[in-house]
Motif scaffolding. Structure first.
Motif, short mmCIF file in Angstrom:
data_model
loop_
_atom_site.label_atom_id
_atom_site.label_comp_id
_atom_site.label_asym_id
_atom_site.label_seq_id
_atom_site.Cartn_x
_atom_site.Cartn_y
_atom_site.Cartn_z
N GLY A 1 46.64 -17.92 20.43
CA GLY A 1 45.61 -18.52 21.28
C GLY A 1 44.62 -19.35 20.47
N ASP B 1 51.64 -13.59 18.50
CA ASP B 1 50.70 -12.60 19.03
C ASP B 1 49.44 -13.30 19.53
OD1 ASP B 1 49.15 -13.18 16.75
OD2 ASP B 1 50.01 -11.51 15.62
N ARG B 2 48.40 -12.54 19.80
CA ARG B 2 47.20 -13.13 20.41
C ARG B 2 46.52 -14.17 19.52
NH1 ARG B 2 44.01 -8.15 22.09
NH2 ARG B 2 46.12 -7.54 22.49
N ARG B 3 46.83 -14.17 18.23
CA ARG B 3 46.24 -15.18 17.34
C ARG B 3 46.73 -16.59 17.67
NH1 ARG B 3 48.09 -13.04 11.79
NH2 ARG B 3 49.89 -12.64 13.09
#
Length: 195
Positions: free
Chosen positions: A126, A122-124
């Motif tokens: 990044g 997920d965006r984590r």
């Protein structure tokens, strides 16, 4: 196409003077069994046997790679093959395909494992990429530069576990890419996966 058509193409290529053919195989598909891995051995051995009819010069380059489940596909819920399971299959195939006419190579396991985590996280993720950069990860597509331990540290430093990105997921689970529409619904993909 059928396996007979494939063997015809091999024979036609050899008859046309090609002496080097590359065969790509993917390991770790969700439906894979030992029989599927053994079928790779049969295919390569049959190709070598076909080559005997055209002299003994043919070399089959057998390239192995792990399957990486992708978003927006019927197998987006599946677990990615572990590094150990992948390397075990590679080792088995290497032992079974010892021949001057078959050269087995394989994609490195750890970069593929990381690719799966980056593709399915997920965006984590990044934050893990930024942390990996801070730890010195650069040009990691090159095997000489790639340092898996730095990536593991980067994920740990931001509170993520690589395994959590690569695990099997429940059909009802909200996936990080659910908000993106690619022309097919999640329900359609789930039906395809269960067939």
């Amino acid at each position: 196409f059928s396996i007979d058509e494939f063997y015809r193409v091999v024979a036609n290529s050899l008859a046309a003077g090609w002496h080097s053919l590359k065969l790509h195989f993917v390991l770790g598909l969700p439906t894979e069994t030992r029989a599927d891995v053994d079928a790779i051995i049969d295919i390569v051995r049959n190709c070598v046997e076909i080559a005997q009819e055209y002299g003994d010069k043919a070399i089959f380059h057998v390239a192995l790679a792990p399957y990486i489940p992708r978003s927006h596909t019927r197998w987006q819920w599946e677990r990615q093959i572990s590094v150990d399971d992948y390397l075990s299959s590679v080792d088995y195939l290497r032992r079974q395909l010892r021949s001057k006419n078959a050269q087995v190579t394989h994609r490195q396991a750890e970069p593929a494992y990381l690719e799966g985590a980056l593709a399915r996280g997920d965006r984590r993720v990044g934050n893990a990429i930024i942390r990996a950069y801070e730890l010195g990860c650069r040009f990691d597509n090159s095997n000489e530069q790639f340092d898996f331990s730095r990536w593991q540290s980067a994920f740990a430093d931001v509170g993520l576990n690589l395994e959590s990105c690569l695990r099997r997921r429940a059909f009802e689970e909200v996936l990080p890419w659910d908000h993106l529409y690619k022309g097919i619904t999640k329900n359609q993909l789930a039906r395809d996966c269960q067939e």
